[in-house]
Each structure stands twice: as structure tokens, then as C-alpha cells.
Enzyme design. Structure first.
Site, mmCIF file in Angstrom:
data_model
loop_
_atom_site.group_PDB
_atom_site.id
_atom_site.type_symbol
_atom_site.label_atom_id
_atom_site.label_comp_id
_atom_site.label_asym_id
_atom_site.label_seq_id
_atom_site.Cartn_x
_atom_site.Cartn_y
_atom_site.Cartn_z
ATOM 1 N N HIS A 37 8.809 -4.263 -6.790
ATOM 2 C CA HIS A 37 7.819 -3.786 -5.670
ATOM 3 C C HIS A 37 7.906 -2.941 -5.950
ATOM 4 C CE1 HIS A 37 7.535 -2.518 -1.337
ATOM 5 N NE2 HIS A 37 6.520 -3.816 -2.047
ATOM 6 N N LYS B 9 5.689 0.686 -7.929
ATOM 7 C CA LYS B 9 3.979 0.893 -7.466
ATOM 8 C C LYS B 9 3.855 2.412 -8.856
ATOM 9 C CE LYS B 9 3.577 -1.132 -3.592
ATOM 10 N NZ LYS B 9 5.273 -1.906 -2.729
ATOM 11 N N ASP C 287 -0.973 9.586 -19.687
ATOM 12 C CA ASP C 287 -0.643 10.504 -20.721
ATOM 13 C C ASP C 287 1.376 11.310 -21.020
ATOM 14 O OD1 ASP C 287 -2.995 10.172 -22.259
ATOM 15 O OD2 ASP C 287 -4.020 12.107 -21.857
ATOM 16 N N HIS D 46 1.362 0.699 5.824
ATOM 17 C CA HIS D 46 1.609 0.431 5.120
ATOM 18 C C HIS D 46 2.338 1.675 4.534
ATOM 19 C CE1 HIS D 46 1.993 -1.607 1.504
ATOM 20 N NE2 HIS D 46 2.027 -2.868 1.754
ATOM 21 N N LYS E 235 5.351 4.528 3.363
ATOM 22 C CA LYS E 235 6.469 4.578 3.243
ATOM 23 C C LYS E 235 7.192 5.436 3.338
ATOM 24 C CE LYS E 235 5.788 0.219 0.980
ATOM 25 N NZ LYS E 235 5.292 -0.721 2.397
ATOM 26 N N ASP F 210 14.628 17.202 8.069
ATOM 27 C CA ASP F 210 14.447 19.065 8.798
ATOM 28 C C ASP F 210 12.950 18.881 8.341
ATOM 29 O OD1 ASP F 210 17.316 18.110 10.081
ATOM 30 O OD2 ASP F 210 18.472 19.119 8.440
#
Length: 520
Positions: free
Chosen positions: A173, A175, A180, A413, A415, A420
């Protein structure tokens, strides 16, 4: 007799699927690694002065806007001199997908090494392009955990979905896009129009972060671990169409024509007006410098029994939250806490930590099974003092699309986790059993009050009455749930999932009775 035929077919498929995935050693490949001396590239030289001024820190820029997130990817590819590494769960052969392929092809033509690591789960509409691109001498593509190898029949492939379901559905999952070994983009976005504000049907609210400096090397190290792992197969192992010279020429011409068409569009003109490539190369992109960590699962996680899973993002989140003093903010599209998660979150509220959660509503979600699982835990969460908000759908009328595809114009979508208002976690990790036990995930933990504050501001917008429903109890501890929102400036209350429509409610109830929460 009809039922007997289906039973026999299922037995045949299951038996055919009992074969294991062929070992990667059956398909020769050469190990490769991130480039060394990235500081000698143009990007490295540009960042050198800022890096020296911020010892042991890395630079970051949050990218909440979809079109900006796409343009930043194009700019990174165009600015790269020696290497581009991509690692993605989902890829689509659509408008933005073709534009990215064209840019990668141009980079490879000018001598840049391109490595693409793609998950096998959603590769169908991208297969022809993958086969053709992989013939370029500077492009190499590998596929993670494939179950469509050349020596398996369609019966074996479908059979795996039954007989080897645990391993078949455990996916990469992660991404990331790395230029470079110096600058990278990580976050929640896959590669597809719906993640970049380019889809007419579905557009996701998401968040990426641009990274520069030392943390990028850690992202590259994680990529190399996956790239050279026993779970990553060369494209030659897959059932892909053969690509010859004419096929590659046809793909190039198709991509060139598509690129020219887009350049004449308002979006294409905006892409070049911003000149992000030059801004990157000149060090003109503003960065927030802070200390950071990468919490990334090992690729072998998908081979472990799910009840023995070692989730690096979960472990890190648990450490941070256990030290929380005042507030824990969660933004996640798929939220299935299970009983253990409810106990954990309500224990935080019990010691005075405000727990505030934004997730999808039944109307806005693109994954009804996950929403059905989440529905089991709403009441005990709210009763335990958790502040719960569900994003509205942009559609004014309920949709009648299929149960697995998005019917909202703007679902959540991203996450994101804020502790704090000083620590920010961003990446691919959802607070659900699939992220914790089944899939591989990776997140950045950025110790920055400034960036955490930017996400808090975004959270306050999401949970505002005009954008979300506040899910709470109608009365006392024994009362039912109620959804409070604002419509046309007036407070409105719903006593069941609002604006979802009959079909979505029926589908959700069907999935809610299945014992599958541990796999959502």
C-alpha cells in the site's frame, strides 16, 4: 443440477489455485540501489545551503491540493538528473496517468534511470503501457506480490482468490516518488485522476508531503528493500502482451499526442505557468525544516501470519499517542478500530486527552464494506467521549452506482494523525486491521508544530457543520446515534446515515452482518 455445476466449478478453481506463487528466483533480475552522492545533482546542490543551516533536519511542504500534487510530481520528474524511483499501490491509465508516463519516458530518453515498483492488485488497465515502457533501456518495472504469472492459467489465478485468499489480498500500500535520492513525495495519493482533481465522477480529499534532505535517503532505503525483495517480480513474469518496435512507437506517438492536447488545455497551461521545475531547481519552493522519522513496514510482512504482524506505523503511532497530554486528531478514510481500538481511544479520553476523528460517511465513502465494519464501533466510541465526524458527500441526490466504486464527488482519502499539535504522522496508513495486519504501509513522523498546525487548520475545516456530520448520542448513555449538521444556515438532525440512499444502506447492512471486520 445448476447448483451442482457451480459447486464443481468452485472445487476445480480452488484446486487449481492451491499452487504457490512461483519463486522470484525463477525470473532472473539484477539488484539495484539508490544513487550515491545525490548532493552532486542540481537538486542536491540547490538544497545544500539550506541543509547546512538546518543540521539533522529535513525540509517539508504539505500538498493538500490535488492539481498541485500532480504538478509537483511532474516537476520532480523533469528536474531529476540521475534517477527516479516510484512505488505505488494503484495506478491508472487515464489522463494524469498518461501524462506522468510521457514525462517518465522523456526523462529516460535523456538518460535518467527510472525504477517503477507497482502493486499487482489494480494493474489491469495499465498493463499494456507497462509492457511497452519496460523495453526502454533506462526503465525497469517490477510488480509486487503478483498472482498473474505466465505459468499460471486463469483457473489458477481465480482459484488463488479462494484457496490463498490471505496472501492474495495482502498488498503493498506504500506510495512514494523519489527524484535523485534527494527530493521525494509521500502521502495518501495513488496515481489516478480521482487523486489529482481531474476526474468528472470522483475526487478525493487527500494530502501529500514534499520532502528534502536526510529523510529522503531513508525513503530511498525503504524503496530499495522492496525493490530487491523476494516479493518483487520483473515484468517478464506477468501475463502481459508482447511489445515490439511498432508497439513502442505507437505508445510514444499516443502519449505525445495526448501531451500536446493537454498542454493546450487550461490545466496544461497552468502546469507550465507555475514553472515548478525551475522553482525546485532554484530552491524557490518554501520548506519547513524539522526533525523526522520514517516508519516503514518490511516487504516480508505479507508473508507473516496476520496475528503476528509487526506494523511499524502502528508501533510508532502507539508510542506517540501514549505520551499525548491534550489532544489526538485522526483523519482517515477507512476507520475500523475493532474492540481493542475502542478501548485504546476511550482510555485516552478517560485521562483527559481530547480524541477527535474525521472519517467518511456512508454517503461519501468509496468502500462500503469498510464503512459497514466501522459502523459497529460508532456508538461505543461516542459513548466513551470520542468526538466523531463524518464527511458529507458533495452529491445532492443519492447515487445508485455499484457498491465498491465511489459515488461521491469528494470523498476523504487522506491519512493524517496529529498528537498535541506538535507531531504529525502522514503516509499510507489507515487506522484499520488491513493497514495494521495485512498490507505493507509507510509513514513519515514529522516533529513540527508548524506543520501540525497546518493539518489542524485543515481538520477544523473538515469538521465544520457545513462540511461534515457530527455523530453523537441523542440523549443519555442508552440513547441512539444522531447526525448533526448545517444546511442552508440551519441546524439539521438525522437519525440514520444521512444522504446515503436506499441502495447504500442495504449494501452496508449486508456487509455489517458478515464476520469480516478483521480483514477490512
Amino acid at each position: 443440477m445448476f447448483r451442482l455445476h457451480w459447486i464443481l466449478a468452485l472445487v476445480i478453481l480452488t484446486a487449481a489455485g492451491c499452487t504457490t506463487r512461483p519463486p522470484v528466483s525463477d525470473y532472473p533480475r539484477t539488484p539495484s540501489y539508490a544513487i550515491t552522492s545525490p548532493q552532486e545533482t542540481a537538486l542536491g546542490k540547490t538544497l545544500a545551503r539550506s541543509a547546512r543551516a538546518h543540521s539533522d533536519q529535513s525540509g517539508f511542504k504539505l500538498i493538500p491540493n490535488g492539481s498541485d500534487a500532480f504538478m509537483m510530481r511532474i516537476a520532480l520528474v523533469e528536474a531529476a538528473e540521475r534517477s527516479i524511483d516510484l512505488q505505488y499501490f494503484s495506478t491508472h491509465d487515464d489522463t494524469t496517468g498518461e501524462l506522468l508516463l510521457e514525462t517518465l519516458l522523456h526523462a529516460a530518453d535523456r538518460g535518467v534511470r527510472v525504477r517503477m515498483l507497482l502493486d499487482d492488485w489494480n494493474l489491469d488497465d495499465f498493463r499494456a503501457g507497462v509492457a511497452a515502457l519496460n523495453t526502454h533501456p533506462n526503465i525497469e518495472i517490477r510488480v509486487f506480490n503478483p498472482y498473474s504469472t505466465n505459468d499460471q492459467s486463469i483457473f489458477a489465478y481465480v482459484g488463488n482468490a479462494f484457496s490463498r485468499r490471505d496472501q492474495f489480498t495482502r498488498r503493498m500500500h506504500n506510495k512514494a516518488l523519489i527524484a535523485d535520492n534527494e527530493v521525494a513525495i509521500m502521502g495518501g495519493r495513488n496515481l489516478g485522476d480521482e487523486y489529482f482533481g481531474a476526474s468528472a465522477d470522483v475526487n478525493f480529499r487527500d494530502m501529500d508531503v514534499l520532502t528534502a534532505g536526510p529523510i529522503t535517503g531513508k525513503i530511498s532505503n525503504s524503496f530499495d528493500r522492496y525493490w530487491n525483495s523476494a516479493e518483487s517480480y520483473p515484468v517478464e513474469a506477468l501475463n502481459l502482451p508482447e511489445s515490439d518496435g511498432p508497439e513502442i512507437a505507437r505508445l510514444r506517438e499516443e502519449l505525445r499526442r495526448h501531451w500536446m492536447e493537454v498542454k493546450q488545455s487550461p490545466s496544461g497551461k497552468r502546469l507550465y505557468e507555475k514553472s515548478l521545475t525551475k522553482q525546485l531547481q532554484n530552491g524557490e519552493v518554501p520548506l519547513v525544516w524539522a526533525k523526522a522519522e520514517l516508519a516503514a513496514d518490511k516487504p516480508g510482512k505479507i508473508e507473516q501470519p496476520s496475528d503476528e504482524s509487526d506494523s511499524k506505523p502502528e508501533i510508532k503511532l502507539d508510542q506517540l499517542v501514549n505520551n499525548a497530554q491534550a489532544e489526538f486528531i485522526i483523519i482517515t478514510p477507512y476507520f475500523v478500530p475493532l474492540d481493542s481500538g475502542v478501548e485504546w481511544l476511550t482510555s485516552l479520553t478517560g485521562r483527559g486527552v481530547a480524541v477527535r476523528i474525521a472519517t467518511n460517511s456512508l454517503a461519501s465513502t468509496d468502500m462500503i464494506p469498510a464503512e459497514a465494519g466501522y459502523s459497529h464501533y460508532r456508538r461505543p466510541l461516542v459513548a466513551g467521549g470520542v468526538q466523531l465526524y463524518e464527511l458529507k458527500s458533495d452529491l445532492t441526490e443519492p447515487s445508485h452506482r455499484t457498491m465498491f466504486k465511489g459515488s461521491s464527488q469528494s470523498g476523504l482519502h487522506a491519512k493524517l494523525y496529529v498528537i498535541d499539535r506538535r507531531d504529525l504522522m502522514i503516509g499510507s496508513f489507515n487506522l484499520d486491521p488491513r493497514s495494521i495486519n495485512l498490507n505493507t504501509e509507510q509513514v513519515l513522523v514529522i516533529h513540527s508544530a508548524e506543520l501540525a498546525g497546518q493539518v489542524v487548520k485543515m481538520f477544523e475545516t473538515i469538521v465544520s457543520p457545513s462540511v461534515s456530520y457530527h455523530v453523537t448520542l441523542e440523549g443519555g448513555a442508552d440513547s441512539g446515534l444522531i447526525w448533526i449538521t448545517q444546511e442552508n444556515g440551519q441546524e439539521v438532525r438525522y437519525h440514520s446515515d444521512p444522504q446515503a440512499g436506499v441502495w447504500r444502506n442495504v449494501t452496508s447492512r449486508f456487509f455489517s452482518i458478515l464476520p469480516i471486520d478483521d480483514e477490512l
